[in-house]
Design a protein around this motif. Structure first.
Motif, PDB file in Angstrom:
ATOM      1  N   VAL A   1       1.132  -8.547   8.468  1.00  0.00           N
ATOM      2  CA  VAL A   1       2.590  -8.482   8.341  1.00  0.00           C
ATOM      3  C   VAL A   1       2.967  -7.041   7.988  1.00  0.00           C
ATOM      4  O   VAL A   1       2.217  -6.368   7.273  1.00  0.00           O
ATOM      5  CB  VAL A   1       3.075  -9.435   7.227  1.00  0.00           C
TER       6      VAL A   1
ATOM      7  N   ASP B   1       7.573 -10.891 -10.526  1.00  0.00           N
ATOM      8  CA  ASP B   1       6.695  -9.789 -10.108  1.00  0.00           C
ATOM      9  C   ASP B   1       6.440  -8.923 -11.338  1.00  0.00           C
ATOM     10  O   ASP B   1       7.163  -9.016 -12.329  1.00  0.00           O
ATOM     11  CB  ASP B   1       7.370  -8.953  -9.009  1.00  0.00           C
TER      12      ASP B   1
ATOM     13  N   ASN C   1       2.945 -16.536  -3.839  1.00  0.00           N
ATOM     14  CA  ASN C   1       2.865 -15.477  -2.836  1.00  0.00           C
ATOM     15  C   ASN C   1       2.220 -14.183  -3.320  1.00  0.00           C
ATOM     16  O   ASN C   1       1.676 -13.434  -2.518  1.00  0.00           O
ATOM     17  CB  ASN C   1       4.290 -15.191  -2.328  1.00  0.00           C
TER      18      ASN C   1
ATOM     19  N   LYS D   1      -8.348 -16.598  -0.947  1.00  0.00           N
ATOM     20  CA  LYS D   1      -7.530 -17.334   0.028  1.00  0.00           C
ATOM     21  C   LYS D   1      -8.212 -18.643   0.447  1.00  0.00           C
ATOM     22  O   LYS D   1      -7.524 -19.655   0.646  1.00  0.00           O
ATOM     23  CB  LYS D   1      -7.236 -16.470   1.260  1.00  0.00           C
TER      24      LYS D   1
ATOM     25  N   TYR E   1     -10.602 -11.077  -1.588  1.00  0.00           N
ATOM     26  CA  TYR E   1      -9.403 -11.605  -0.923  1.00  0.00           C
ATOM     27  C   TYR E   1      -9.737 -12.863  -0.125  1.00  0.00           C
ATOM     28  O   TYR E   1      -9.042 -13.882  -0.219  1.00  0.00           O
ATOM     29  CB  TYR E   1      -8.853 -10.505  -0.011  1.00  0.00           C
TER      30      TYR E   1
ATOM     31  N   THR F   1       4.124  -4.888   5.791  1.00  0.00           N
ATOM     32  CA  THR F   1       4.478  -4.781   4.369  1.00  0.00           C
ATOM     33  C   THR F   1       3.671  -3.651   3.730  1.00  0.00           C
ATOM     34  O   THR F   1       2.681  -3.176   4.310  1.00  0.00           O
ATOM     35  CB  THR F   1       4.125  -6.073   3.586  1.00  0.00           C
TER      36      THR F   1
HETATM   37  P1  NAD Z   1       3.056  -6.625  -1.096  1.00  0.00           P
HETATM   38  O1  NAD Z   1       2.067  -5.674  -1.641  1.00  0.00           O
HETATM   39  O2  NAD Z   1       4.250  -6.097  -0.361  1.00  0.00           O
HETATM   40  O3  NAD Z   1       3.581  -7.604  -2.245  1.00  0.00           O
HETATM   41  C1  NAD Z   1       2.725  -8.200  -3.174  1.00  0.00           C
HETATM   42  C2  NAD Z   1       3.482  -8.293  -4.470  1.00  0.00           C
HETATM   43  O4  NAD Z   1       2.651  -8.958  -5.423  1.00  0.00           O
HETATM   44  C3  NAD Z   1       3.838  -6.925  -5.039  1.00  0.00           C
HETATM   45  O5  NAD Z   1       5.234  -6.836  -5.272  1.00  0.00           O
HETATM   46  C4  NAD Z   1       3.039  -6.850  -6.326  1.00  0.00           C
HETATM   47  O6  NAD Z   1       3.705  -6.146  -7.359  1.00  0.00           O
HETATM   48  C5  NAD Z   1       2.865  -8.320  -6.654  1.00  0.00           C
HETATM   49  N1  NAD Z   1       1.739  -8.501  -7.545  1.00  0.00           N
HETATM   50  C6  NAD Z   1       0.452  -8.118  -7.351  1.00  0.00           C
HETATM   51  N2  NAD Z   1      -0.274  -8.381  -8.440  1.00  0.00           N
HETATM   52  C7  NAD Z   1       0.573  -8.939  -9.365  1.00  0.00           C
HETATM   53  C8  NAD Z   1       0.419  -9.398 -10.692  1.00  0.00           C
HETATM   54  N3  NAD Z   1      -0.754  -9.308 -11.339  1.00  0.00           N
HETATM   55  N4  NAD Z   1       1.487  -9.925 -11.300  1.00  0.00           N
HETATM   56  C9  NAD Z   1       2.692  -9.985 -10.686  1.00  0.00           C
HETATM   57  N5  NAD Z   1       2.903  -9.541  -9.449  1.00  0.00           N
HETATM   58  C10 NAD Z   1       1.848  -9.019  -8.789  1.00  0.00           C
HETATM   59  O7  NAD Z   1       2.244  -7.638  -0.190  1.00  0.00           O
HETATM   60  P2  NAD Z   1       2.694  -8.681   0.909  1.00  0.00           P
HETATM   61  O8  NAD Z   1       2.139  -8.216   2.180  1.00  0.00           O
HETATM   62  O9  NAD Z   1       4.140  -8.997   0.800  1.00  0.00           O
HETATM   63  O10 NAD Z   1       1.808  -9.918   0.459  1.00  0.00           O
HETATM   64  C11 NAD Z   1       2.334 -11.105  -0.087  1.00  0.00           C
HETATM   65  C12 NAD Z   1       1.333 -12.223   0.130  1.00  0.00           C
HETATM   66  O11 NAD Z   1       1.133 -12.401   1.526  1.00  0.00           O
HETATM   67  C13 NAD Z   1      -0.044 -11.953  -0.478  1.00  0.00           C
HETATM   68  O12 NAD Z   1      -0.565 -13.134  -1.051  1.00  0.00           O
HETATM   69  C14 NAD Z   1      -0.867 -11.566   0.728  1.00  0.00           C
HETATM   70  O13 NAD Z   1      -2.224 -11.885   0.549  1.00  0.00           O
HETATM   71  C15 NAD Z   1      -0.240 -12.437   1.794  1.00  0.00           C
HETATM   72  N6  NAD Z   1      -0.494 -11.956   3.147  1.00  0.00           N
HETATM   73  C16 NAD Z   1      -0.090 -10.698   3.524  1.00  0.00           C
HETATM   74  C17 NAD Z   1      -0.354 -10.286   4.805  1.00  0.00           C
HETATM   75  C18 NAD Z   1       0.054  -8.935   5.285  1.00  0.00           C
HETATM   76  O14 NAD Z   1      -0.368  -8.559   6.366  1.00  0.00           O
HETATM   77  N7  NAD Z   1       0.868  -8.188   4.581  1.00  0.00           N
HETATM   78  C19 NAD Z   1      -1.033 -11.108   5.691  1.00  0.00           C
HETATM   79  C20 NAD Z   1      -1.423 -12.383   5.271  1.00  0.00           C
HETATM   80  C21 NAD Z   1      -1.142 -12.791   3.987  1.00  0.00           C
END
Ligand code: NAD
Length: 266
Positions: free
Chosen positions: A194, A50, A96, A165, A161, A196
């Motif tokens: 989710v 990260d 992720n 995806k 986004y 988050t």
């Molecule tokens: P989050 O914001 O909690 O975590 C995302 C992480 O990615 C963060 O820790 C951030 O620092 C890191 N990140 C972003 N850009 C970066 C970069 N350039 N280099 C290194 N790290 C980087 O988000 P999340 O909800 O845990 O999402 C994780 C994955 O799940 C994502 O791909 C998101 O699209 C997918 N997702 C999330 C949801 C949701 O509802 N939260 C739903 C469907 C899919």
């Protein structure tokens, strides 16, 4: 007993990743953190990647009592060469990391569009590219790509986004076709919303884009199409990732495991 019948005994699938190396990107975040802890609980040595150093340190602290280990690797994934190098030698790769901006197309900043595609599509390509030689050499590997309902459906105001995806879905299927003869599976996991920080951060943006107060966003925007009226927990998503790594899941490849509370059943 055939090899396939040996995999289908009366016991529930369990995951043993002792001696395996996993790499999880976005591990300081909600879903990535849950995935890293789940894989470490199964015994894996997890490279937690990260750009958020403090978040990775906190994660490593939470992992101290687990069977495996969590090693923080601070990296901005827009450094694609470094990402590819870091993936060498991994047995399980979880793509992720992600980011979101909610903005109408005509106002969407081109530089943000480019960053979203770089982090969420090009970095996964480079990480897969870096991981495959070791996976192919040993005849086993697991690639899990964190897609979304937005890998299968579009929503207004999420052009970058949704594009990233949808691209990730194609990349994942191609990796499945190429990896199959080498014992490597590649799948997407597709959650809806989710609980988050990524979701919490977009509530204000959604309220502005839809012209409604923030307190109405959950019911009227985020959960509007969900039959199950709640957000999913990150640990539920991590369990789906873990399932794709068990021996009994070796026939599951090139597909998308949808965790959407019935959203796409409409
Ligand atoms: P989050 O914001 O909690 O975590 C995302 C992480 O990615 C963060 O820790 C951030 O620092 C890191 N990140 C972003 N850009 C970066 C970069 N350039 N280099 C290194 N790290 C980087 O988000 P999340 O909800 O845990 O999402 C994780 C994955 O799940 C994502 O791909 C998101 O699209 C997918 N997702 C999330 C949801 C949701 O509802 N939260 C739903 C469907 C899919």
């Amino acid at each position: 007993m055939t090899q396939s019948s040996a995999l289908c005994g009366p016991h529930a699938p369990s995951l043993d990743l002792g001696g395996r190396t996993a790499l999880v990107t976005g591990a300081a975040g909600g879903i990535g953190g849950a995935c890293a802890l789940r894989l470490a609980a199964a015994g894996a040595k997890v490279r937690a990647v990260d750009r958020d150093a403090a978040g990775l340190d906190a994660l490593a602290e939470r992992a101290r009592h687990l069977a495996g280990t969590v090693e923080p690797h601070v990296l901005d994934l827009t450094d694609l060469d470094a990402a590819e190098l870091l993936a060498a030698g991994t047995d399980v790769l979880v793509n992720n990391a992600g980011l979101q901006l909610v903005r109408p197309l005509e106002d969407f900043p081109p530089d943000v569009f480019h960053t979203v595609l770089t982090v969420m599509l090009e970095a996964p390509f480079r990480l897969i590219r870096g991981a495959l030689p070791h996976m192919y050499a040993q005849g086993w590997g697991r690639i899990v790509n964190m897609s979304s309902v937005h890998g299968l459906r579009a929503s207004a105001f999420k052009s970058a986004y949704v594009a990233a995806k949808h691209g990730l879905e194609g990349l994942s299927k191609t990796a499945a076709l190429e990896g199959a003869p080498h014992g490597v599976t590649s799948n997407c996991v597709n959650p809806s919303y989710v609980r988050t920080p990524l979701v919490e951060k977009q509530i204000a943006d959604q309220a502005r884009a839809h012209g409604i107060p923030e307190q109405r966003v959950l019911a009227e925007v985020l959960l509007k199409d969900s039959a199950v009226q709640r957000l999913i927990e990150p640990e539920e998503v991590a369990e789906a990732v873990a399932y794709l790594c068990v021996p009994q899941a070796s026939f599951i490849t090139g597909t998308s495991l949808v965790l959407d509370g019935g959203w796409t059943a409409h």
